[in-house]
Design an enzyme around this catalytic site. Structure first.
Site, short mmCIF file in Angstrom:
data_model
loop_
_atom_site.label_atom_id
_atom_site.label_comp_id
_atom_site.label_asym_id
_atom_site.label_seq_id
_atom_site.Cartn_x
_atom_site.Cartn_y
_atom_site.Cartn_z
N ASP A 209 0.85 -1.25 0.02
CA ASP A 209 0.14 -0.07 -0.06
C ASP A 209 0.75 1.39 -0.06
O ASP A 209 2.08 1.30 0.58
CB ASP A 209 -0.97 -0.14 1.37
CG ASP A 209 -1.87 1.34 1.18
OD1 ASP A 209 -2.88 0.84 0.35
OD2 ASP A 209 -1.67 1.97 2.09
N GLU A 251 13.11 -15.76 -0.29
CA GLU A 251 13.30 -16.99 0.53
C GLU A 251 12.21 -17.52 0.28
O GLU A 251 12.24 -18.92 0.61
CB GLU A 251 13.43 -16.49 2.16
CG GLU A 251 14.39 -15.71 2.56
CD GLU A 251 14.30 -15.13 3.83
OE1 GLU A 251 13.47 -15.78 4.77
OE2 GLU A 251 14.86 -14.14 4.30
C1 GLC Z 1 -4.07 3.48 -0.38
C2 GLC Z 1 -5.29 2.29 -0.35
C3 GLC Z 1 -6.50 3.42 0.01
C4 GLC Z 1 -5.91 3.78 1.40
C5 GLC Z 1 -4.71 4.72 1.26
C6 GLC Z 1 -4.42 4.72 2.68
O1 GLC Z 1 -4.20 4.03 -1.54
O2 GLC Z 1 -5.70 1.83 -1.60
O3 GLC Z 1 -7.70 2.58 0.06
O4 GLC Z 1 -7.29 4.89 1.71
O5 GLC Z 1 -3.90 3.83 0.59
O6 GLC Z 1 -3.87 3.67 3.22
#
Ligand code: GLC
Length: 534
Positions: A209, A251
């Site tokens: 993310d 790994e």
């Molecule tokens: C990313 C995710 C989104 C979230 C953001 C903060 O963009 O896809 O849904 O709100 O990160 O974690």
């Protein structure tokens, strides 16, 4: 090149079709109004029949759900609303038996304010080692009443919040998502342990993310428009972090897909060097309007930027953050841009659906892997959520201007005649399903050869069984203005008509699949795509 099942190797991810599950809205196994792992386990046959190679689960960890689970309180525990760790392990194993790999979502940029580290940091006070794992600073101004810098938020509003002892902490998203300090060795160590934890449980990959945001300018200097490098996007230190992540993944034979929103192709490709991430989402394709020249340029640029680093491209039309494809393609402006989201944007769903069907064939014919967001295979439109039911912080932080992202997160319709369209809930689901949702139900579409679901199933079946799809070369063919035509290595030709009038097809031996119907003279109508055997 897509290999037959028996020959699929460790390189499965180079041409995989990966289905994105948003667990809260996929299927409700215990009837409480929220989707869960029991719901997913019960619906695995749908995914197997659809023919996907892997499933990416958006965060399923313990979370106060301030940002739909992207505010993680414990990366090693499943939220009780979704189930247990034991169930997740069973789900991973059951999916694998059906030939479906699992990808989990790791959120390294920030944690929930309920995470043990952040609670300890609040308690320990200024100057403590606990605070060093985050970005705590005194404020500016005579009494420290001003935030330490002026950084713009990824969600509108401030990036700093003041705590009672007077210090401020940084959060690129909501105040409930404090940013971690990636210059701290414990932060790095902890995440590598979390990666191991999930790889040991049999996951095949990790979605990262906000992957380009982790490292911050150490001076936390003010943001100056147009001056490089940006103080928190795409800092050079990130590459070292991902090189050590890659050693962990290696790994286990695990793979990464990074959420990297960067307009600069050269900078983007740096994340995909052979000792860093395997893949990253292609948001330029997702944002691209339904226009032949723009799409062709995006496809060419994508392939050109991936080639030097040897990484396969990814193609994605939709996810849990953006407007549903059939709605977007039915609008006057068919591109996607967070800044342009507004209530009440008119759309022509019949037109949007025709285009989304054509876009499905285009996307699945391109070289590389494809991400398919849950409900896209049902052709779900973006729902208008009544204001009083909206939950997304993006809406609230925009002062109510941005409708937020709930419209693409509505609980799925599985059975037309069941309560709540067979989502599984006995009480009203966490987000309301709009009027007419039953028409999109999977059971109804399953029985209809002309449905979006049937189109996706057939396209995935052909993509898997026909040589030359997936990773490999693409050759453009001459085509009239407004038409995209290209050939894949096995001899399959894809033609997409984005012009206003029907066009003649190139010479071919057989029509494999059409997104609509050819006209009486065998021509390809507007907003329609076809796969041909040349
Ligand atoms: C990313 C995710 C989104 C979230 C953001 C903060 O963009 O896809 O849904 O709100 O990160 O974690």
């Amino acid at each position: 090149m897509a290999a037959p099942d028996s020959q699929r190797t460790d390189d499965w991810w180079r041409d995989a079709v990966i289905y994105q599950v948003y667990p809260r809205s996929f299927a409700d196994g215990d009837g409480d109004g929220t989707g869960d792992l029991a719901g997913v386990r019960a619906r695995l046959p749908h995914l197997a029949e659809l023919g996907v190679d892997a499933v990416w689960f958006t965060p399923w960890y313990v979370s106060p759900l301030v940002d739909g689970g992207y505010d993680v309180a414990d990366y090693r525990t499943i939220d009780p609303a979704f189930g247990t760790l034991g169930e997740a392990e069973k789900l991973i194993a059951e999916a694998r038996e059906l030939g479906i790999r699992t990808i989990v979502d790791i959120v390294p940029n920030h944690v929930s304010d309920q995470h043990a580290w952040f609670r300890a940091a609040l308690e320990a006070g200024p100057g403590s080692p606990e605070r060093e794992r985050f970005h705590f600073r005194p404020g500016r101004g005579e009494h420290g009443e001003l935030p330490p810098n002026d950084w713009p938020s990824q969600f509108s509003g401030r990036t700093w919040t003041r705590v009672p002892d007077g210090e401020w902490y940084l959060h690129l998203f909501t105040p409930e998502q404090p940013d971690l300090n990636w210059a701290h060795p414990e932060v790095r160590r902890e995440h590598e342990d979390v990666l191991r934890f999930w790889f040991e449980r049999g996951v095949a990959g990790v979605r990262i993310d906000s992957a380009a945001l982790l490292a911050k300018d150490p001076a936390l200097a003010d943001f100056v428009e147009g001056v490089d490098p940006h103080p928190y996007i795409d800092q050079d230190e990130l590459h070292d972090i991902y090189r050590s992540w890659r050693r962990v993944a290696d790994e286990f034979g695990g793979v990464f897909v990074g959420e990297v929103w960067l307009p600069d192709a050269e900078r983007f490709a740096r994340y995909l060097r052979p000792d860093e991430l395997h893949t990253a989402f292609n948001f330029n394709f997702l944002s691209c309007p339904w226009q032949a020249d723009r799409l062709r340029r995006t496809i060419d640029d994508t392939l050109a930027e991936h080639a030097p680093v040897g990484a396969p491209a990814t193609w994605v039309l939709c996810n849990h953050d953006v407007t549903r494809t059939v709605t977007r393609y039915g609008r006057e402006d068919t591109g996607f841009d967070f800044a342009k989201k507004a209530f009440g944007t008119p759309t022509d769903l019949a037109l949007g659906t025709r285009r989304a069907r054509a876009a499905a064939l285009l996307t699945l014919a391109l070289p590389g892997s494809v991400y398919l967001y849950q409900g896209e295979e049902l052709g779900l439109p973006e729902a208008d959520i009544p204001r009083e039911r909206i939950q997304d912080p993006m809406h609230f932080r925009s002062g109510g201007v941005d409708p937020g992202r709930d419209g693409c997160r509505v609980p799925l319709p599985w059975a037309a005649d069941a309560p709540y369209c067979g989502f599984g809930s006995e009480t009203e689901p966490w987000l309301p399903q709009p009027e007419g949702w039953a028409a999109y139900a999977a059971d109804r579409q399953s029985a209809d050869p002309a449905s979006m679901l049937s189109l996706y199933r057939e396209a995935l079946r052909l993509r898997r069984s026909t040589e030359g799809f997936g990773d490999g070369p693409l050759d453009w063919l001459p085509a009239p203005e407004g038409v995209l035509a290209f050939r894949r290595a096995g001899g399959t030709v894809c033609v997409v008509n984005l012009s206003a009038a029907p066009v003649d097809l190139p010479a071919h031996r057989a029509v494999l699949l059409v997104s609509g119907a050819l006209d009486g003279s065998g021509r390809l109508p507007a907003d329609t795509a076809v796969w041909l055997r040349a």
